[in-house]
Design an enzyme around this catalytic site. Structure first.
Site, short mmCIF file in Angstrom:
data_model
loop_
_atom_site.label_atom_id
_atom_site.label_comp_id
_atom_site.label_asym_id
_atom_site.label_seq_id
_atom_site.Cartn_x
_atom_site.Cartn_y
_atom_site.Cartn_z
N ASP A 376 18.05 -6.83 16.42
CA ASP A 376 18.80 -6.41 15.24
C ASP A 376 19.77 -5.26 15.50
OD1 ASP A 376 17.80 -8.36 13.54
OD2 ASP A 376 16.03 -7.19 13.04
N TYR A 461 15.88 -10.42 6.32
CA TYR A 461 14.80 -9.42 6.22
C TYR A 461 15.32 -8.07 5.76
CZ TYR A 461 10.39 -11.44 7.60
OH TYR A 461 9.21 -12.14 7.60
#
EC number: 1.4.3.-
Length: 753
Positions: A376, A461
């Site tokens: 990420d 998320y």
């Protein structure tokens, strides 16, 4: 009784009633009770913490102007740059070397030059590459130097660059163009012409260095709901390495377990009745799996946390102080929250505490799901920390701070109110005791904690990043995962890789691994690593020699080298592991801070896997290395798109150097396995989905420092606990009458996407 007398009595009665009402309304409320307190001056920082401060929008703009005028090449705004262009990818602060900073903070030395780190993509060159420049001094730059080779040992190949928003737009246009070649199939399978399908990227992009070929997964897109739970079964593989967008190609198509060379071949198979089509109706807003719209009208408000006399912490610039704590805070647009110069009672405990990376690795029997290993940091953990919702993401009365970044644009952007700071009442004693023998008394202290929080939304998320500072000298770091699960189209033996959570939706199993850097300086820079655990020894009872007893004893060890201090996942680790100073407390023990990890991480990836070295930090639950300026981070934003030849490989940091009386860094991995369940719909709750670690004083003090807290409570059986002067809890009823002045609710998080 005449009328005049009646009127006089009536007036006296009304005056008496009015006086009584006034007394009742003001009873227990001294005029000063509701006045905001004046905090004792805790912070003697005098602006020193600005050495760590994030860049201001003005500084970012100055760096952009300088680069545009001094590099001698044409720079295109990254928001519209083609791969064949040159552009400024990002600008962030360049934190000075630790030795320089400490000379300034502790030794009276000169303030280090303020500099920026600029990342540029050079596509319009004979040898396209990524180059990093340090630019300074700010606010008016006059120099730049190329630090790429110094940092990485060579040039950064162009194919390693993160995918930009413009590149995704061009890929989406190509996919929609190709979908037009299968109109009858799309109408049958999905009640769609392709233009209303959402497209989700996967990563990494291929199987070897130099590849830039990505699977994209298609979903029904329903306004106001998470599309991640509505796969249509269609996935496409796009080759997008070429610098010229016109040469990009759709390489393969996957549908319901079958592979095709093109969307045209898919259409032909459908027309020839050679394809098993699962007909999925386009979901309506009220029926979609991922809808978070309320199903019932609001109920009565829940409990409200507020400070009767205003905040008991103070925020000045990039530093917050609270009851002995002092912390400099910031946000890296790639790796997320970063804290520096963490002090308690004036003593530095941690020089740097920063998030490094978040890995999400999936399993599926569809190509997109089975190949996904999101790193990420390459997407932007800090960049995508959006505005927090007052009263839900953080307490309504928290202090909200704006964060600024420059990425994929020549213009700085602001995520307003994207970091919050608040004092949290945990509704739990920090410590307490009720004495029911000998003397009778009660003593205790509420668990009030300073919290620094940000929340990143990374595609599906949402990660809640918490850094908490306790009155006992403990630091707690925790991450909660929420948001939407990612899913695959359910077909074949899909439930080998997760659970069915919808008519055609497989909630795909995945792991979350989070990595942190903790540069502890315990009573100085030079520390050693001490471990303690329990063993048993068989001894004869001193008072009864014919009998034996298994006696626990403390097993102490000092770890001398890095190889000893690298603890692989799923292997035993000493339960007490501490950074120890050579100096001692009054009881003769080394002043130390203990690292206590709470994690359920499993294997991140087999070490035989060709991309494992790019996430080799995931091998270890904890690794301690000597601090080196040339090892500032455990990973790189370039690892995502070339994990097979990682730009930074953490495993290389561990080379068995001595770690006795050295400046040490702890690298901590936490994580968990997530097998989605029906209850992950509409989206995942934070309950049980949290991991983290503590930094706890271990003989660092001579006693629990919270013993000095002004919030302490003590009363005995001989005292009247209902008297405010005896028991501060008895002062709460009048204080509770100080209703907070709540600012009106506003939210601007949608305006800067």
């Amino acid at each position: 009784m005449n009328v005049k007398t009646v009127l006089i009595l009536l007036i006296l009665a009304l005056a008496t009633i009015f006086a009584l009402v006034c007394v009742l309304l003001t009873r227990g409320r001294a005029p000063s009770t509701c006045q905001h307190q004046t905090l004792a001056q805790e912070d003697t920082d005098d602006g020193q913490s600005l050495v760590f401060a994030d860049l201001t929008p003005e500084e970012m703009a100055q760096v952009v102007r300088y680069l545009q005028g001094h590099l001698g090449v044409r720079l295109v705004d990254a928001s519209r740059a083609k791969p064949s262009d040159n552009c400024i990818a990002s600008v962030d602060v360049q934190v000075p070397a630790k030795a320089e900073v400490l000379r300034f903070l502790d030794g009276g030395g000169a303030r280090p030059a303020r500099e920026a780190l600029a990342v540029l993509y050079f596509g319009d060159q004979p040898d396209p590459n990524v180059t990093e420049y340090v630019v300074g001094p700010l606010p008016t730059p006059v120099y730049h130097r190329d630090v790429t080779v110094q940092k990485y040992g060579g040039k950064v190949p162009y194919h390693r660059r993160p995918v930009t928003g413009k590149e995704y737009m061009d890929i989406n246009a190509l996919i929609h163009q190709e979908l037009r070649k299968a109109p009858r199939f799309l109408a049958a399978c999905c009640e769609s012409d392709g233009t209303d399908l959402a497209i989700l990227t996967t990563a990494p992009r291929g199987f070897k260095s130099g590849d830039r070929v990505t699977w994209f997964v298609l979903f029904h897109d329903v306004a106001g709901a998470g599309y991640y739970l509505s796969p249509v079964g269609l996935e496409v593989l796009v080759e997008h390495r070429d610098l010229h967008v016109s040469r990009w190609r759709l390489r393969q198509v996957f549908y319901n377990g079958q592979y095709f060379a093109s969307t045209g071949d898919l259409e032909d198979a459908f027309v020839a009745n050679l394809l098993e089509v699962v007909r999925i109706k386009k979901p309506q807003a009220e029926e979609v799996l991922g809808s978070m719209r309320p199903r019932h009208p609001p109920s009565s408000p829940g409990p409200l946390q507020y400070e009767p006399q205003g905040p008991r912490y103070s925020v000045r610039g990039n530093r917050v102080t609270f009851q002995g704590w002092s912390i400099a805070f910031g946000m890296n647009p790639n790796s997320g929250p970063r804290l520096f110069d963490i002090r308690y009672r004036g003593e530095r405990i941690v020089y740097e505490l920063s998030l490094q990376e978040a890995l999400a690795l999936y399993g599926s029997n569809c190509p997109g799901g089975m190949s996904t290993r999101y790193l990420d940091g390459s997407f932007g953990i800090g960049r995508f920390a959006y505005e927090l919702v007052r009263g839900l993401d953080c307490p309504y009365t928290a202090t909200y701070m704006d964060r600024h970044y420059l990425a994929e644009s020549d213009t700085p952007k602001t995520n307003q109110n994207s970091l919050c700071i608040f004092e949290h009442d945990a509704a739990l004693p920090l410590r307490r005791h009720f004495s029911d023998s000998q003397s009778l008394y009660y003593g205790g202290l509420r668990k009030n904690t300073l919290v620094i929080r940000a929340i990143s939304t990374l595609i599906n998320y949402d990660y809640v990043w918490d850094f908490m500072f306790h009155g006992s000298g403990d630091v707690e770091v925790r991450v909660h995962a929420t948001g939407y699960i990612s899913s695959s189209f359910l077909h074949g033996r899909g439930t080998d890789y997760g659970n069915r959570v919808g008519p055609h939706t497989l909630g795909t199993m995945h792991i979350h691994h989070i990595h942190y850097k903790v540069d502890l300086d315990v009573d100085g820079q030079l520390n050693s690593l001490e471990t303690q655990d329990m063993g048993y020894e068989l001894v004869k009872d001193p008072w009864s020699m014919q009998n034996t007893i298994e006696r626990p004893y403390l097993r102490r060890e000092r770890l001398e080298r890095e190889d000893e201090a690298a603890f692989p996942l799923n292997t035993p680790m000493p339960r007490y592991l501490s950074f120890a100073s050579p100096k001692t407390n009054k009881w003769g023990h080394q002043r130390s801070y203990r690292i206590q990890v709470t994690s359920f991480a499993g294997e991140h990836l087999p070490t035989s896997n060709p991309m494992e070295r790019s996430i080799s930090w995931g091998r270890y639950q904890l690794a301690v290395t000597r601090r080196k300026e040339e090892e500032p981070t455990s990973t790189s934003i370039y690892n995502q798109n070339d994990p097979w030849t990682p730009t930074v490989a953490f495993a290389d940091f561990i080379d068995n150097e001595t770690i006795t009386n050295e400046d040490l860094v702890a690298w901590i991995s936490v994580g968990f396995l997530h097998v989605p369940r029906a209850e992950d719909v509409p989206n995942t709750v934070t309950v049980g989905n949290d991991v983290g670690f503590f930094l706890r004083p271990y003989n660092y003090f001579n006693e629990d420092p919270s013993a000095d807290s002004p919030d302490s409570v003590y009363f005995s059986s001989e005292q009247d606990a209902g008297v405010c002067g005896v028991n501060p809890l008895a002062c709460l009823p009048p204080a509770a009458a100080c209703a907070p002045h709540l600012p009106p609710f506003r939210y601007g998080g949608f305006f800067n996407l």
